[in-house]
Design a protein around this motif. Structure first.
Motif, PDB file in Angstrom:
ATOM      1  N   LYS A  59       0.847  -1.195   0.000  1.00 42.03           N
ATOM      2  CA  LYS A  59       0.000   0.000   0.000  1.00 42.03           C
ATOM      3  C   LYS A  59       0.884   1.248   0.000  1.00 42.03           C
ATOM      4  O   LYS A  59       2.019   1.220   0.458  1.00 42.03           O
ATOM      5  CB  LYS A  59      -0.905   0.034   1.237  1.00 42.03           C
ATOM      6  CG  LYS A  59      -1.894  -1.112   1.321  1.00 42.03           C
ATOM      7  CD  LYS A  59      -3.011  -0.956   0.294  1.00 42.03           C
ATOM      8  CE  LYS A  59      -4.088  -2.021   0.482  1.00 42.03           C
ATOM      9  NZ  LYS A  59      -5.185  -1.851  -0.506  1.00 42.03           N
ATOM     10  N   GLY A  60       0.339   2.349  -0.527  1.00 43.91           N
ATOM     11  CA  GLY A  60       1.053   3.616  -0.536  1.00 43.91           C
ATOM     12  C   GLY A  60       0.238   4.698   0.126  1.00 43.91           C
ATOM     13  O   GLY A  60      -0.924   4.487   0.498  1.00 43.91           O
ATOM     14  N   VAL A  61       0.826   5.890   0.278  1.00 48.32           N
ATOM     15  CA  VAL A  61       0.109   6.988   0.929  1.00 48.32           C
ATOM     16  C   VAL A  61      -1.123   7.394   0.126  1.00 48.32           C
ATOM     17  O   VAL A  61      -2.094   7.913   0.680  1.00 48.32           O
ATOM     18  CB  VAL A  61       1.061   8.184   1.162  1.00 48.32           C
ATOM     19  CG1 VAL A  61       1.230   9.021  -0.096  1.00 48.32           C
ATOM     20  CG2 VAL A  61       0.577   9.057   2.311  1.00 48.32           C
ATOM     21  N   SER A  62      -1.121   7.116  -1.170  1.00 39.62           N
ATOM     22  CA  SER A  62      -2.318   7.409  -1.971  1.00 39.62           C
ATOM     23  C   SER A  62      -3.517   6.615  -1.458  1.00 39.62           C
ATOM     24  O   SER A  62      -4.655   7.097  -1.514  1.00 39.62           O
ATOM     25  CB  SER A  62      -2.080   7.097  -3.448  1.00 39.62           C
ATOM     26  OG  SER A  62      -1.897   5.710  -3.667  1.00 39.62           O
ATOM     27  N   ASP A  63      -3.258   5.412  -0.941  1.00 34.49           N
ATOM     28  CA  ASP A  63      -4.360   4.591  -0.420  1.00 34.49           C
ATOM     29  C   ASP A  63      -4.941   5.185   0.859  1.00 34.49           C
ATOM     30  O   ASP A  63      -6.143   5.082   1.111  1.00 34.49           O
ATOM     31  CB  ASP A  63      -3.866   3.159  -0.172  1.00 34.49           C
ATOM     32  CG  ASP A  63      -3.454   2.470  -1.457  1.00 34.49           C
ATOM     33  OD1 ASP A  63      -4.306   2.320  -2.345  1.00 34.49           O
ATOM     34  OD2 ASP A  63      -2.270   2.100  -1.583  1.00 34.49           O
ATOM     35  N   ILE A  64      -4.099   5.813   1.676  1.00 34.39           N
ATOM     36  CA  ILE A  64      -4.600   6.526   2.853  1.00 34.39           C
ATOM     37  C   ILE A  64      -5.492   7.679   2.410  1.00 34.39           C
ATOM     38  O   ILE A  64      -6.597   7.877   2.926  1.00 34.39           O
ATOM     39  CB  ILE A  64      -3.430   7.049   3.709  1.00 34.39           C
ATOM     40  CG1 ILE A  64      -2.614   5.887   4.289  1.00 34.39           C
ATOM     41  CG2 ILE A  64      -3.945   7.956   4.834  1.00 34.39           C
ATOM     42  CD1 ILE A  64      -1.372   6.332   5.044  1.00 34.39           C
ATOM     43  N   CYS A  65      -5.000   8.442   1.424  1.00 29.47           N
ATOM     44  CA  CYS A  65      -5.771   9.587   0.918  1.00 29.47           C
ATOM     45  C   CYS A  65      -7.101   9.144   0.322  1.00 29.47           C
ATOM     46  O   CYS A  65      -8.119   9.812   0.509  1.00 29.47           O
ATOM     47  CB  CYS A  65      -4.961  10.337  -0.137  1.00 29.47           C
ATOM     48  SG  CYS A  65      -3.490  11.163   0.488  1.00 29.47           S
ATOM     49  N   VAL A  66      -7.081   8.041  -0.407  1.00 32.36           N
ATOM     50  CA  VAL A  66      -8.308   7.548  -1.050  1.00 32.36           C
ATOM     51  C   VAL A  66      -9.369   7.210  -0.010  1.00 32.36           C
ATOM     52  O   VAL A  66     -10.539   7.587  -0.150  1.00 32.36           O
ATOM     53  CB  VAL A  66      -7.987   6.320  -1.932  1.00 32.36           C
ATOM     54  CG1 VAL A  66      -9.270   5.576  -2.304  1.00 32.36           C
ATOM     55  CG2 VAL A  66      -7.258   6.756  -3.194  1.00 32.36           C
ATOM     56  N   GLU A  67      -8.974   6.480   1.032  1.00 35.33           N
ATOM     57  CA  GLU A  67      -9.951   6.099   2.062  1.00 35.33           C
ATOM     58  C   GLU A  67     -10.490   7.331   2.780  1.00 35.33           C
ATOM     59  O   GLU A  67     -11.694   7.423   3.067  1.00 35.33           O
ATOM     60  CB  GLU A  67      -9.314   5.136   3.065  1.00 35.33           C
ATOM     61  CG  GLU A  67      -8.931   3.792   2.489  1.00 35.33           C
ATOM     62  CD  GLU A  67     -10.112   3.074   1.855  1.00 35.33           C
ATOM     63  OE1 GLU A  67     -11.213   3.090   2.450  1.00 35.33           O
ATOM     64  OE2 GLU A  67      -9.946   2.498   0.768  1.00 35.33           O
ATOM     65  N   ALA A  68      -9.616   8.281   3.083  1.00 34.59           N
ATOM     66  CA  ALA A  68     -10.053   9.522   3.737  1.00 34.59           C
ATOM     67  C   ALA A  68     -10.951  10.329   2.809  1.00 34.59           C
ATOM     68  O   ALA A  68     -11.972  10.893   3.236  1.00 34.59           O
ATOM     69  CB  ALA A  68      -8.841  10.349   4.148  1.00 34.59           C
TER      70      ALA A  68
END
Length: 338
Positions: A59-68
């Protein structure tokens, strides 16, 4: 209180929705005791941190952003296709390029949106927020998604007891839209950078100066390098100076604030700033014990904590502040309009 609301050419901007995300995996102080020469009491006394979250492999930080972002847009009741701009504050992008904003745009299906990343260390969300606010105030855009997130554990050396206890992964997203009649929204900001502090907190390799080689890896140049004392002294001084300047020029005191939402780097830095502002302890948002320092993710996560604890309500006057690598300093004053 005599709030001097900054005049705006065009229209005012506000935060209209909020969403956050932290990975499910938790790394506690007890876990760290098994990895490095440290202990729970030492970590808690010096930082206030008890646990932090770790992003899963693959997983990457983009996945954190997507969920948020998904939570944020669902809270507002709009589709990703309505988002016009995506701005991501992060220093841990999935890769050097394309930008994290591009990856988020594709993953959430924000067809037709444009966007970019902001690299400002722990001030990344505050800087990105102001960029989004100006786009809305100017009339150029009406729906700007601002994300602040970092996966700090990806660049943490777990043999370095001074830094490995500090960092966690997570972040959040807000939607910036025009304020309605009678709403104030974003009021003012004070930002600053001081590049002379770059030697005190940086990631030396991986860029054009020190491209990745076996030598840079062997020298651990792809991990966070920090002069803790220099960073601490700068953060204590500049967070107090910037917040005081912002409040004074808007005719506000700490007693007038509904809550103070600071960057969650160190509990002592937070309490020191709050004391300088004359802020009652129950109006200072601290959640560092649960998340550690998530860099650009700390302020949106702290906003969520403030809402959950009933300390952030519609109409409240709110001060946010951060100090980060660069050095960077970011503060903003706003009315919470959600």
């Amino acid at each position: 209180m005599s709030l001097a609301v900054r005049p705006v050419v065009g229209r005012r901007a506000k935060i209209s929705a909020l969403g956050t995300y932290v990975p499910p995996q938790v790394l506690t102080n007890k876990d760290l005791e098994k990895m490095v020469d440290t202990n729970d009491q030492w970590i808690v006394e010096r930082t206030g941190i008890k646990e932090r979250h770790v992003l899963a492999a693959g997983k990457g930080v983009s996945d954190i952003c997507v969920e948020a972002a998904k939570k944020c847009l669902a809270a507002r009741g709009i589709e990703p296709s309505e988002v016009e701009v995506i701005i991501v504050g992060t220093v841990t992008p999935d890769m050097m390029f394309p930008s994290t904003a591009c990856l988020v745009q594709d993953k959430i299906g924000a067809k037709g949106a444009w966007g970019f990343d902001v690299s400002a260390g722990c001030s990344g969300f505050v800087f990105a927020l102001q960029a989004g606010v100006k786009l809305v105030e100017s009339g150029a855009q009406s729906k700007v998604l601002v994300c602040g997130a970092d996966a700090n554990t990806r660049m943490t050396d777990y043999t370095d007891r001074a830094t490995c206890v500090l960092f966690g992964d997570g972040g959040g997203a807000v939607l910036i839209e025009p304020a309605e009649e009678g709403e104030i929204g974003m009021i003012d900001f004070v930002h600053e950078i001081d590049g002379s502090g770059g030697v005190s907190l940086n990631l030396p390799a991986g860029g054009s100066l020190n491209p990745s080689t076996h030598e840079t890896i062997d020298k651990k140049m792809h991990f966070i390098h920090q002069d803790g004392q220099a960073v601490y002294k700068f953060a204590v001084r500049k967070m107090a100076e910037a917040t005081t300047k912002l409040l004074e020029r808007n005719g506000v005191t700490g007693a007038d604030l509904g809550c103070f939402i600071p960057h969650q780097a160190n509990k002592r830095i937070i309490t020191s700033t709050a004391d300088r502002l004359g802020m009652p302890a129950d109006r200072v948002i601290i959640n560092i014990e649960k998340y550690g320092n998530t860099s650009a993710g700390t302020i949106p996560l702290a906003m969520e904590t403030a809402v959950e604890e009933g300390k952030l309500k519609k109409g409240d006057l709110v001060l946010i502040a951060a100090v980060g690598a660069g050095f960077t300093v970011g503060t903003a004053l706003l009315r919470w309009e959600i």
